[in-house]
Scaffold this motif. Structure first.
Motif, mmCIF file in Angstrom:
data_model
loop_
_atom_site.group_PDB
_atom_site.id
_atom_site.type_symbol
_atom_site.label_atom_id
_atom_site.label_comp_id
_atom_site.label_asym_id
_atom_site.label_seq_id
_atom_site.Cartn_x
_atom_site.Cartn_y
_atom_site.Cartn_z
ATOM 1 N N UNK A 1 45.076 23.174 2.909
ATOM 2 C CA UNK A 1 45.243 22.324 1.735
ATOM 3 C C UNK A 1 43.969 21.526 1.476
ATOM 4 N N UNK A 2 43.601 21.421 0.206
ATOM 5 C CA UNK A 2 42.411 20.651 -0.145
ATOM 6 C C UNK A 2 42.664 19.176 0.155
ATOM 7 N N UNK A 3 41.722 18.545 0.840
ATOM 8 C CA UNK A 3 41.898 17.151 1.249
ATOM 9 C C UNK A 3 41.407 16.190 0.170
ATOM 10 N N UNK A 5 39.265 13.224 -0.986
ATOM 11 C CA UNK A 5 37.942 12.827 -0.487
ATOM 12 C C UNK A 5 37.745 11.315 -0.491
ATOM 13 N N UNK A 46 31.872 12.404 1.518
ATOM 14 C CA UNK A 46 30.703 12.556 0.661
ATOM 15 C C UNK A 46 30.050 11.194 0.523
ATOM 16 N N UNK A 75 26.500 16.074 5.225
ATOM 17 C CA UNK A 75 27.634 16.186 4.297
ATOM 18 C C UNK A 75 27.049 16.090 2.878
ATOM 19 N N UNK A 197 37.699 17.963 -11.328
ATOM 20 C CA UNK A 197 38.107 16.859 -10.456
ATOM 21 C C UNK A 197 37.662 15.486 -10.978
ATOM 22 N N UNK A 218 46.144 11.937 -10.165
ATOM 23 C CA UNK A 218 45.675 13.222 -9.651
ATOM 24 C C UNK A 218 44.218 13.154 -9.196
ATOM 25 N N UNK A 220 41.109 13.370 -7.090
ATOM 26 C CA UNK A 220 40.944 14.134 -5.852
ATOM 27 C C UNK A 220 40.023 13.411 -4.876
ATOM 28 N N UNK A 249 44.038 14.176 4.343
ATOM 29 C CA UNK A 249 42.615 13.847 4.434
ATOM 30 C C UNK A 249 42.041 14.574 5.646
ATOM 31 N N UNK A 250 40.719 14.681 5.664
ATOM 32 C CA UNK A 250 40.057 15.376 6.757
ATOM 33 C C UNK A 250 40.108 14.524 8.020
ATOM 34 N N UNK B 109 43.271 22.277 -10.728
ATOM 35 C CA UNK B 109 41.929 21.714 -10.850
ATOM 36 C C UNK B 109 40.898 22.726 -10.369
ATOM 37 N N UNK B 115 36.909 19.309 1.007
ATOM 38 C CA UNK B 115 37.122 19.848 2.350
ATOM 39 C C UNK B 115 38.469 20.529 2.419
ATOM 40 N N UNK B 116 38.474 21.760 2.901
ATOM 41 C CA UNK B 116 39.724 22.501 3.020
ATOM 42 C C UNK B 116 39.729 23.250 4.352
ATOM 43 N N UNK B 117 40.926 23.436 4.908
ATOM 44 C CA UNK B 117 41.037 24.048 6.229
ATOM 45 C C UNK B 117 41.063 25.572 6.154
ATOM 46 N N UNK B 134 38.465 21.782 8.839
ATOM 47 C CA UNK B 134 38.079 21.609 7.433
ATOM 48 C C UNK B 134 36.585 21.867 7.247
ATOM 49 N N UNK B 177 26.635 21.722 4.982
ATOM 50 C CA UNK B 177 27.142 20.456 4.437
ATOM 51 C C UNK B 177 28.489 20.099 5.052
#
Lengths: 250, 192
Positions: A1-3, A5, A46, A75, A197, A218, A220, A249-250, B109, B115-117, B134, B177
């Motif tokens: 799943x996209x975390x 940021x 970031x 990063x 985003x 929403x 991100x 989250x990461x 989106x 960051x994705x796993x 991630x 990165x």
């Protein structure tokens, strides 16, 4: 799943990190490279470097700083402030920035967005918009919040998406520096209307504010500066707290 | 010596900085001979598929990259260009991997930024990396799954986060990165 940021912003003036309240009352907050390294260790996803003193004479200082950051930091990072031509954007990108953020220059010459997208791809363009509630409307301001434009926030956001912006960094001037929380309404409306985003910015004062913006909009990503600089909220604590609330989250 | 492919869509500086952090020297070049004699080659990329492929063909680099016998690592657009075909500009690519590149349509989106796993099959590229780590992604197009898929990520649908076949490796995310774990990927590649 996209975390989601967590983005840490460093306002830069003359090569130093500074922080103001409501865009004024600037005070010193340390060496940018050292701060950046600390944020990476704490788990920032970031970084954004905004050169608030950007003038042509000082651009060499900024490019030099970008090179130093790029050598140390593993990063993604964005550089903004005074990016007003393809040449300046190229200098910053070639110095190692992953993305550039455009603000005043995009309003003045919207084609710059397209030009940059054609040369470096949409992914490197962060469209920064500073918005303020004026007579019942969210208006876009430029020049560090000093100049009101004709644009309403929603119309401008849609326009820049169409021109090729890769992300929107949405700062509420009314909330910035107050530590009273992100501006939920405008963030919610704009993030829902766009396909690209949206990063919420301005007003973060506590962990609860991040939870609020991630559950109610929403967005991100969420950006903060002051609370991270002075150690009021540690990024590692913030992320653990968000995980506990089932926010990815990461 | 590690050679980084120079072309019109490379983020070569970031890769070079990441290698330097690992104490590894590298050159950035579009010279076929330099690439052919390098110990390993990294093929990064940020940009658009069609113009990137025309550039590679003009320089004869398409033939060179496919013919390499040493380890090659494609990154982001590099991965996409190593596949057979990209929807972006309806571009015939290098065809090292059989995968097809399509634009994300299912996610709300786009681009996929952040960051994705990823979950991976046993591969030396993922040595000492926990499952579901991630990594940092930024892309609007993705590679579908094939027998060469070495790692899978999910964003609206499952796609190839990494591909591997013989001496050819590629990752959709940006190891340069992706903090410590990204560095580990590069370290693993250098150790091949």
């Amino acid at each position: 799943m996209l975390k989601k940021r967590i983005i840490s912003c460093l306002d830069i003036r003359d090569g130093r990190t500074v922080k103001g309240i409501n865009f004024i009352n600037i005070r010193d907050a340390g060496d940018p490279v050292e701060l950046a390294e600390r944020y990476v260790r704490e788990g920032a996803d970031e970084l954004v470097f905004l050169d608030i003193s950007a003038t042509n004479e000082k651009r060499a200082t900024l490019v030099n700083l970008v090179q130093k950051v790029a050598k140390k930091i593993d990063i993604p990072f964005t550089v903004g402030g005074g990016i007003n031509s393809l040449k300046v954007a190229s200098d910053v990108i070639l110095a190692g920035a992953d993305k550039v953020s455009l603000n005043s220059a995009a309003v003045k010459q919207p084609n710059l967005i397209q030009e940059l997208a054609n040369n470096y791809g949409c992914q490197c363009i962060v469209l920064a918009m500073d918005v303020k509630w004026v007579n019942g409307k969210w208006k876009v301001f430029t020049h560090g919040g000093k100049v009101e434009t004709e644009w309403e926030a929603m119309a401008w956001a849609k326009r820049t998406e169409a021109l090729g912006a890769g992300e929107i960094l949405l700062t509420s001037m009314d909330n910035d520096g107050t530590k009273g929380g992100f501006q939920i309404e405008v963030t919610k409306d704009i993030a829902a209307a766009l396909k690209i985003p949206v990063i919420a910015s301005g007003g973060a004062g506590s962990i609860a504010h991040f939870e609020e913006v991630f559950t109610q909009t929403k967005a991100t990503g969420a950006l903060a500066a002051g609370i991270f600089h002075y150690g009021e909220v540690r990024i590692s604590d913030l992320k653990q707290a968000l995980k506990n609330k089932q926010i990815a989250v990461r | 010596m590690i050679a980084i492919v120079q072309y019109n869509a490379g983020n070569t500086g970031s890769v070079q900085n990441a290698l330097a952090r690992l104490g590894c020297e590298s050159i950035v070049t579009d010279d076929s001979n330099e690439l052919l004699k390098a110990d390993k080659v990294i093929f990064p990329g940020v940009g658009e598929a069609r113009s990137a492929m025309s550039f590679l063909r003009e320089k004869g680099l398409d033939v060179v990259l496919k013919s390499l016998n040493q380890p090659l690592l494609g990154i982001c657009l590099g991965l996409q260009l190593m596949c057979s075909y990209s929807e972006e500009g309806e571009t015939a690519c290098l065809g090292v991997f059989p995968n097809r590149i399509s634009r994300f349509v299912k996610p709300e989106i786009v681009p996929h930024v952040g960051w994705n796993n990823v979950s991976y099959r046993e591969d030396r590229l993922f040595k000492e990396i926990p499952q579901d780590t991630d990594f940092y992604f930024v892309h609007s197009f993705f590679a579908d799954l094939s027998e060469d898929t070495a790692a899978v990520c999910n964003y609206g649908e499952s796609f190839s986060a990494a591909l591997a076949r013989d001496n050819f490796y590629a990752v959709q995310f940006h190891p340069e990165k992706s903090a410590a774990m990204g560095q580990q990927i590069l370290k693993n590649f250098l150790a091949l």
